[in-house]
Design a protein around this motif. Structure first.
Motif, short mmCIF file in Angstrom:
data_model
loop_
_atom_site.label_atom_id
_atom_site.label_comp_id
_atom_site.label_asym_id
_atom_site.label_seq_id
_atom_site.Cartn_x
_atom_site.Cartn_y
_atom_site.Cartn_z
N ALA A 174 0.83 -1.20 0.00
CA ALA A 174 0.00 0.00 0.00
C ALA A 174 0.87 1.25 0.00
O ALA A 174 1.89 1.31 0.65
CB ALA A 174 -0.91 0.00 1.23
N LYS A 176 1.75 5.06 0.88
CA LYS A 176 1.52 5.95 2.02
C LYS A 176 0.76 7.17 1.52
O LYS A 176 0.88 7.56 0.36
CB LYS A 176 2.84 6.39 2.65
N SER A 177 0.01 7.80 2.39
CA SER A 177 -0.72 9.01 2.05
C SER A 177 0.26 10.06 1.56
O SER A 177 1.36 10.20 2.08
CB SER A 177 -1.47 9.52 3.28
N LYS A 217 -14.53 3.53 -4.13
CA LYS A 217 -13.65 2.74 -3.25
C LYS A 217 -12.89 1.69 -4.06
O LYS A 217 -11.68 1.51 -3.89
CB LYS A 217 -14.47 2.08 -2.15
N CYS A 241 -10.15 3.28 -6.15
CA CYS A 241 -9.02 3.68 -5.31
C CYS A 241 -8.17 2.48 -4.94
O CYS A 241 -6.94 2.52 -5.03
CB CYS A 241 -9.51 4.39 -4.04
N GLU A 259 -5.16 6.14 -1.72
CA GLU A 259 -6.06 6.23 -0.57
C GLU A 259 -7.27 7.08 -0.94
O GLU A 259 -7.15 8.07 -1.69
CB GLU A 259 -5.33 6.85 0.61
N GLN A 282 -8.93 9.19 0.78
CA GLN A 282 -8.83 10.59 1.20
C GLN A 282 -8.00 11.40 0.21
O GLN A 282 -8.29 12.57 -0.05
CB GLN A 282 -8.28 10.71 2.61
N ASP A 283 -6.96 10.80 -0.37
CA ASP A 283 -6.15 11.51 -1.35
C ASP A 283 -6.91 11.74 -2.65
O ASP A 283 -6.84 12.82 -3.25
CB ASP A 283 -4.85 10.75 -1.64
#
Length: 90
Positions: A37, A39-40, A62, A65, A71, A73-74
């Motif tokens: 995964a 990272k933000s 979702k 993404c 992510e 949120q990004d």
């Protein structure tokens, strides 16, 4: 004496269709998910933001993404920034 009646056997229910087809390419599962995964992109703390949207739209967002390794949120942050830029240009 009357014969003992056996309870009726439940009829098998049709299975609902899967929301997404199974991936046929390198899908990470278990501990591998955390290792792959991203990272933000921003490490700053963001305030909470809640909203409601159509369930199908949320599921598609979702899934996109996850499949893109971004992510939520990004992706949402970028979508709102793009929308604001477009509104300022109008």
């Amino acid at each position: 004496m009357s014969p003992i009646k056996k309870p009726d056997q439940p009829q098998p229910q049709p299975q609902p269709e899967a929301a997404l087809p199974p991936a046929e390419h390198g899908l990470a599962v278990g501990a591998a998910v955390g290792a792959t995964a991203r990272k933000s992109t921003t490490q700053r703390r963001r305030p909470s933001f809640g909203s409601y949207m159509d369930r199908d739209l949320q599921r598609a967002f979702k899934a996109a993404c996850v499949l893109s390794g971004v992510e939520m949120q990004d992706a949402l942050d970028q979508a709102v920034r793009d929308w604001l830029t477009k509104q300022a240009a109008s």
